[in-house]
Design a protein around this motif. Structure first.
Motif, PDB file in Angstrom:
ATOM      1  N   ASP A 116      57.574  -1.266  44.881  1.00 11.65           N
ATOM      2  CA  ASP A 116      58.678  -2.433  45.166  1.00 11.65           C
ATOM      3  C   ASP A 116      59.893  -2.144  44.475  1.00 11.65           C
ATOM      4  O   ASP A 116      60.957  -2.373  44.712  1.00 11.65           O
ATOM      5  N   GLN A 117      59.809  -1.909  43.024  1.00  7.29           N
ATOM      6  CA  GLN A 117      60.735  -1.641  42.096  1.00  7.29           C
ATOM      7  C   GLN A 117      61.731  -0.522  42.382  1.00  7.29           C
ATOM      8  O   GLN A 117      62.963  -0.607  42.280  1.00  7.29           O
ATOM      9  N   ALA A 118      61.143   0.379  43.093  1.00 10.27           N
ATOM     10  CA  ALA A 118      61.972   1.843  43.294  1.00 10.27           C
ATOM     11  C   ALA A 118      62.897   1.491  44.325  1.00 10.27           C
ATOM     12  O   ALA A 118      63.881   2.211  44.619  1.00 10.27           O
ATOM     13  N   ALA A 119      62.489   0.415  45.070  1.00  8.37           N
ATOM     14  CA  ALA A 119      63.601   0.232  46.315  1.00  8.37           C
ATOM     15  C   ALA A 119      65.013  -0.075  45.774  1.00  8.37           C
ATOM     16  O   ALA A 119      66.316  -0.206  46.549  1.00  8.37           O
ATOM     17  N   HIS A 120      64.784  -0.447  44.394  1.00  6.84           N
ATOM     18  CA  HIS A 120      66.150  -0.751  43.793  1.00  6.84           C
ATOM     19  C   HIS A 120      66.728  -0.074  42.852  1.00  6.84           C
ATOM     20  O   HIS A 120      67.552  -0.495  41.890  1.00  6.84           O
ATOM     21  N   ASN A 121      65.877   0.862  42.589  1.00  6.41           N
ATOM     22  CA  ASN A 121      66.227   1.685  41.385  1.00  6.41           C
ATOM     23  C   ASN A 121      65.889   3.129  41.466  1.00  6.41           C
ATOM     24  O   ASN A 121      65.144   3.711  41.822  1.00  6.41           O
ATOM     25  N   ARG A 123      66.189   5.857  39.699  1.00 13.27           N
ATOM     26  CA  ARG A 123      65.353   6.745  38.956  1.00 13.27           C
ATOM     27  C   ARG A 123      63.875   6.649  39.216  1.00 13.27           C
ATOM     28  O   ARG A 123      63.278   7.676  39.223  1.00 13.27           O
ATOM     29  N   LEU A 124      63.581   5.482  39.421  1.00 16.20           N
ATOM     30  CA  LEU A 124      61.768   5.169  39.801  1.00 16.20           C
ATOM     31  C   LEU A 124      61.759   5.744  41.289  1.00 16.20           C
ATOM     32  O   LEU A 124      60.675   6.234  41.298  1.00 16.20           O
ATOM     33  N   ALA A 125      62.748   5.414  42.111  1.00 17.25           N
ATOM     34  CA  ALA A 125      62.595   6.125  43.363  1.00 17.25           C
ATOM     35  C   ALA A 125      62.317   7.678  43.362  1.00 17.25           C
ATOM     36  O   ALA A 125      61.665   8.196  43.890  1.00 17.25           O
ATOM     37  N   GLY A 126      63.000   8.149  42.350  1.00 14.37           N
ATOM     38  CA  GLY A 126      63.176   9.697  42.135  1.00 14.37           C
ATOM     39  C   GLY A 126      61.711  10.368  41.817  1.00 14.37           C
ATOM     40  O   GLY A 126      61.166  11.158  42.249  1.00 14.37           O
TER      41      GLY A 126
END
Length: 210
Positions: A116-121, A123-126
């Motif tokens: 969920d957080q990676a959708a807006h971040n 670095r986390l998405a990476g």
């Protein structure tokens, strides 16, 4: 050497505390102060190892993924030593993604929170994308090994089948999380066996010779 060991131990202590907070209260509950209290150390010490909350979260996500990878490697090594088929080892590896016990349930909650957080971040998405690519790559390699061994028919697109298999396993994981009572372990294992059986249709030549 002791300093390196101490540094790694502190990192582990902090990221484990972050994981516990996520499991109990969700990702938004994580702050440096709460993490310090959960880890039993001062805020200053946490900030010594992680200068920003994002770094702490990234380290936690990486650590969770690292534990998963280590378990899979151990399962594969043990399976090879015991002469298990590639399909059997792959099934065991995939069950590590599914919340079938408290440890895997905690890790799944962390992955879910980070998704969920990676959708807006970015670095986390990476990190999330790198992890997924790594899992699919491992499954694709298992299929390629199966082709060489004889468990998988020639001409199978390993990357395509890996995508489908991992997506299927993650779907089972989500169903288990949402409806634990309605998704018993025997049904999950049977579903994985059925799905893998569509790809691993042969018998390894080593087994035939044995």
């Amino acid at each position: 050497m002791p300093r390196v060991a101490d540094h790694d131990a502190r990192h582990g202590q902090i990221t484990d505390a972050v994981q516990r907070l996520i499991v109990r209260y969700g990702l938004t509950s994580v702050t440096v102060a709460r993490t310090a209290a959960e880890a039993g150390m001062s805020v200053g010490l946490v900030q010594h190892y992680f200068t920003a909350k994002e770094e702490m979260l990234l380290a936690t996500f990486t650590r969770v993924n690292g534990r998963f990878t280590a378990r899979v490697d151990e399962l594969v090594n043990r399976g090879e030593a015991e002469g298990r088929t590639i399909a059997e080892m792959l099934r065991q590896a995939l069950t590590e993604l599914i919340p079938l016990d408290d440890a895997r349930r905690a890790e799944f909650l962390v992955r879910l929170a980070f998704a969920d957080q990676a959708a807006h971040n970015a670095r986390l998405a990476g990190v999330q994308r790198e992890t997924l690519v790594g899992i699919r790559s491992r499954v694709a390699q298992a299929i390629k090994n199966g082709t060489v061994c004889g468990e998988v028919a020639q001409g199978i697109d390993a990357a395509d089948q890996a995508l489908r298999i991992v997506a299927f396993a993650e779907g089972l994981a989500l169903h288990t999380h949402i409806d634990r009572d309605g998704t018993p372990k025997p049904a999950i294992l049977a579903a994985l066996d059925d799905y893998l059986g569509r790809v691993f249709t042969g018998t390894c030549r080593r087994a035939q010779l044995g």
